[in-house]
Design a protein around this motif. Structure first.
Motif, PDB file in Angstrom:
ATOM      1  N   ILE A  52      14.226 -55.660 -25.033  1.00 19.93           N
ATOM      2  CA  ILE A  52      13.730 -56.988 -24.663  1.00 19.93           C
ATOM      3  C   ILE A  52      12.515 -56.841 -23.762  1.00 19.93           C
ATOM      4  CG2 ILE A  52      14.238 -59.086 -23.336  1.00 19.93           C
ATOM      5  CD1 ILE A  52      15.663 -59.105 -25.974  1.00 19.93           C
ATOM      6  N   GLU A  53      11.488 -57.623 -24.073  1.00 23.56           N
ATOM      7  CA  GLU A  53      10.254 -57.657 -23.274  1.00 23.56           C
ATOM      8  C   GLU A  53      10.272 -58.900 -22.392  1.00 23.56           C
ATOM      9  OE1 GLU A  53       6.151 -57.190 -25.135  1.00 23.56           O
ATOM     10  OE2 GLU A  53       6.282 -59.354 -24.814  1.00 23.56           O
ATOM     11  N   HIS A  54       9.797 -58.742 -21.155  1.00 24.99           N
ATOM     12  CA  HIS A  54       9.769 -59.858 -20.208  1.00 24.99           C
ATOM     13  C   HIS A  54       8.362 -60.069 -19.681  1.00 24.99           C
ATOM     14  CE1 HIS A  54      10.160 -61.231 -15.840  1.00 24.99           C
ATOM     15  NE2 HIS A  54      10.457 -62.291 -16.557  1.00 24.99           N
ATOM     16  N   THR A  55       7.894 -61.312 -19.749  1.00 24.60           N
ATOM     17  CA  THR A  55       6.627 -61.693 -19.123  1.00 24.60           C
ATOM     18  C   THR A  55       6.861 -62.991 -18.348  1.00 24.60           C
ATOM     19  OG1 THR A  55       5.926 -62.892 -21.113  1.00 24.60           O
ATOM     20  CG2 THR A  55       5.187 -60.604 -20.882  1.00 24.60           C
ATOM     21  N   PHE A  71      11.228 -64.156 -22.573  1.00 21.76           N
ATOM     22  CA  PHE A  71      11.893 -62.969 -23.102  1.00 21.76           C
ATOM     23  C   PHE A  71      11.764 -62.970 -24.620  1.00 21.76           C
ATOM     24  CE2 PHE A  71      14.035 -64.063 -19.146  1.00 21.76           C
ATOM     25  CZ  PHE A  71      14.097 -62.840 -18.488  1.00 21.76           C
ATOM     26  N   ARG A  72      11.457 -61.793 -25.180  1.00 20.32           N
ATOM     27  CA  ARG A  72      11.373 -61.675 -26.631  1.00 20.32           C
ATOM     28  C   ARG A  72      11.804 -60.276 -27.048  1.00 20.32           C
ATOM     29  NH1 ARG A  72       6.191 -63.870 -27.903  1.00 20.32           N
ATOM     30  NH2 ARG A  72       5.972 -64.540 -25.754  1.00 20.32           N
ATOM     31  N   PRO A  73      12.358 -60.122 -28.244  1.00 19.36           N
ATOM     32  CA  PRO A  73      12.727 -58.777 -28.717  1.00 19.36           C
ATOM     33  C   PRO A  73      11.492 -57.898 -28.862  1.00 19.36           C
ATOM     34  CG  PRO A  73      13.730 -60.493 -30.074  1.00 19.36           C
ATOM     35  CD  PRO A  73      12.706 -61.161 -29.220  1.00 19.36           C
ATOM     36  N   THR A  74      11.628 -56.640 -28.523  1.00 20.23           N
ATOM     37  CA  THR A  74      10.485 -55.728 -28.646  1.00 20.23           C
ATOM     38  C   THR A  74      10.215 -55.353 -30.102  1.00 20.23           C
ATOM     39  OG1 THR A  74      11.984 -53.881 -28.190  1.00 20.23           O
ATOM     40  CG2 THR A  74      10.743 -54.769 -26.342  1.00 20.23           C
ATOM     41  N   THR A  75      11.235 -55.422 -30.934  1.00 21.97           N
ATOM     42  CA  THR A  75      11.069 -55.158 -32.359  1.00 21.97           C
ATOM     43  C   THR A  75      11.318 -56.440 -33.118  1.00 21.97           C
ATOM     44  OG1 THR A  75      11.862 -52.887 -32.083  1.00 21.97           O
ATOM     45  CG2 THR A  75      11.831 -53.766 -34.319  1.00 21.97           C
ATOM     46  N   SER A  76      10.259 -57.042 -33.624  1.00 21.55           N
ATOM     47  CA  SER A  76      10.364 -58.314 -34.322  1.00 21.55           C
ATOM     48  C   SER A  76      10.451 -58.094 -35.823  1.00 21.55           C
ATOM     49  CB  SER A  76       9.145 -59.184 -34.003  1.00 21.55           C
ATOM     50  OG  SER A  76       9.170 -60.363 -34.781  1.00 21.55           O
ATOM     51  N   LYS A  77      11.265 -58.926 -36.478  1.00 19.10           N
ATOM     52  CA  LYS A  77      11.376 -58.867 -37.937  1.00 19.10           C
ATOM     53  C   LYS A  77      10.338 -59.761 -38.606  1.00 19.10           C
ATOM     54  CE  LYS A  77      16.349 -58.581 -37.170  1.00 19.10           C
ATOM     55  NZ  LYS A  77      17.635 -59.307 -37.305  1.00 19.10           N
ATOM     56  N   SER A  78       9.674 -60.597 -37.818  1.00 20.05           N
ATOM     57  CA  SER A  78       8.724 -61.565 -38.375  1.00 20.05           C
ATOM     58  C   SER A  78       7.304 -61.012 -38.345  1.00 20.05           C
ATOM     59  CB  SER A  78       8.771 -62.862 -37.561  1.00 20.05           C
ATOM     60  OG  SER A  78      10.072 -63.387 -37.522  1.00 20.05           O
ATOM     61  N   PRO A  79       6.430 -61.518 -39.222  1.00 21.82           N
ATOM     62  CA  PRO A  79       5.002 -61.161 -39.131  1.00 21.82           C
ATOM     63  C   PRO A  79       4.484 -61.495 -37.741  1.00 21.82           C
ATOM     64  CG  PRO A  79       5.463 -62.358 -41.166  1.00 21.82           C
ATOM     65  CD  PRO A  79       6.718 -62.422 -40.342  1.00 21.82           C
ATOM     66  N   SER A  80       3.504 -60.737 -37.291  1.00 22.06           N
ATOM     67  CA  SER A  80       3.032 -60.861 -35.907  1.00 22.06           C
ATOM     68  C   SER A  80       2.558 -62.268 -35.559  1.00 22.06           C
ATOM     69  CB  SER A  80       1.907 -59.852 -35.642  1.00 22.06           C
ATOM     70  OG  SER A  80       0.831 -60.077 -36.537  1.00 22.06           O
ATOM     71  N   GLN A  81       2.023 -62.996 -36.524  1.00 27.01           N
ATOM     72  CA  GLN A  81       1.495 -64.330 -36.253  1.00 27.01           C
ATOM     73  C   GLN A  81       2.493 -65.441 -36.581  1.00 27.01           C
ATOM     74  OE1 GLN A  81      -1.432 -64.547 -34.668  1.00 27.01           O
ATOM     75  NE2 GLN A  81      -1.393 -62.316 -34.731  1.00 27.01           N
TER      76      GLN A  81
END
Length: 326
Positions: A52-55, A71-81
């Motif tokens: 998990i990434e925190h900003t 908070f967001r997962p560091t490995t996303s299953k979705s396209p970056s945009q």
């Protein structure tokens, strides 16, 4: 003590035994700072495993600057945009304790399962900042999240409110406020044992469970009085502060509510769910037998805790129309 005419429903014995290993502070005026020290003050316990990434972002609130944690997962299953669903979290703590880093362990599981983003608001606490400070801070954070959805990577049509205890009450009040101010349209609200009503109504659970573990009637009165002062229990209280008072519950997004059979908030939550149905709102409601306040978070390994968490996850899956197998 429980009323003689209304004996207390039993606690689940294994859940209660698990509680003995957790140091629960006293939520009193005398121990307020000590109780606040019980909660984490940073995100290290949430990001330590690297998944998990925190900003953070700071923005202008109603009276002072406010901060949200993202908070967001560091490995996303979705396209970056690709924009993602948002879980907007209002933390629990009886309006008097807690912060944006507390009560998020289960939320982070949802982020990974649904490739979602969590925004957690640092709202001001009572008694230093009484009503309407907490709810107005939460609304300001919701507006900021909606208005900056594109740059945060959030789909503004998929914002779900969630909160535990006082946070559940704030999420319910926030849904009413967003409706009445014609603010962001919400996808849903997930309320865990929400704290909804300051009034001393004929809620049997308040008599049965006046001395309940974790959060008792004295704690509850202190929390509401800290928030509302002398107005607590009288007629001059907004439904945004105490959603159990709302006369009109129509036009709200789907709601999930759950509560333990052996906790103080049981009957006000039962009443709120019934009144939501009365006003045509889609509600899923669960009462977990033998569970007490916050028991699933305090004793997460218990089968009942696992069932409650799995049931919330399934409701979110249906709301988001996500297939786990994809």
């Amino acid at each position: 003590m429980p009323s003689v005419s209304h004996p207390r429903p039993p606690y689940d014995a294994e859940l209660l035994a698990g509680l003995s290993a957790v140091p629960i502070p006293a939520f009193t005026a005398e121990n307020l700072q000590g109780a606040r020290a019980f909660f984490p003050t940073n995100a290290d316990h949430l990001t330590g495993d690297g998944t998990i990434e925190h900003t953070e972002r700071t923005f202008k609130g109603p009276e002072s600057d406010l901060t949200i944690s993202i908070f967001r997962p560091t490995t996303s299953k979705s396209p970056s945009q690709s924009p993602r669903p948002c879980i907007y979290s209002t933390h629990g703590g009886g309006m008097i304790v807690g912060n944006r880093f507390s009560g998020l362990a289960e939320v982070l599981v949802w982020l990974k399962a649904f490739d979602a983003i969590c925004v957690s608001i640092e709202y001001r606490l009572a008694p230093e900042h009484p009503d309407p400070a907490p709810i107005e801070d939460c609304y300001a954070g919701l507006l900021y999240t909606h208005e900056h959805a594109a740059e945060l990577g959030i789909d503004p049509s998929k914002i779900i409110l969630t909160g535990i205890s006082a946070g559940g009450g704030l999420a319910a009040g926030l849904s009413l406020l967003a409706r009445d101010r014609h603010g962001p349209k919400l996808l849903g609200q997930l309320l865990v044992a929400p704290m909804l009503d300051d009034r001393d109504l004929d809620y049997v659970s308040r008599r049965q469970l006046a001395d309940a573990v974790v959060w008792n009637l004295d704690n509850n009165k202190y929390g509401w009085t800290s928030l509302l002062g002398e107005r607590a229990g009288d007629n001059n209280v907004s439904c945004y502060a105490a959603p159990g008072r709302a006369q009109d519950l129509s036009g709200l997004s789907p709601v999930y509510i759950d509560v333990g059979s052996a906790e103080l908030f049981r009957d006000e939550d039962v009443n709120y769910a019934s009144r939501l149905w009365e006003h045509g709102v889609q509600v899923e409601f669960h009462v977990w037998p033998g569970a007490f306040h916050w028991s699933d978070a305090l004793v997460p390994s218990h089968p009942l805790s696992k069932s409650s968490m799995a049931t919330r996850m399934e409701w979110l899956r249906r709301l988001l129309e996500i297939d786990f197998k994809k």
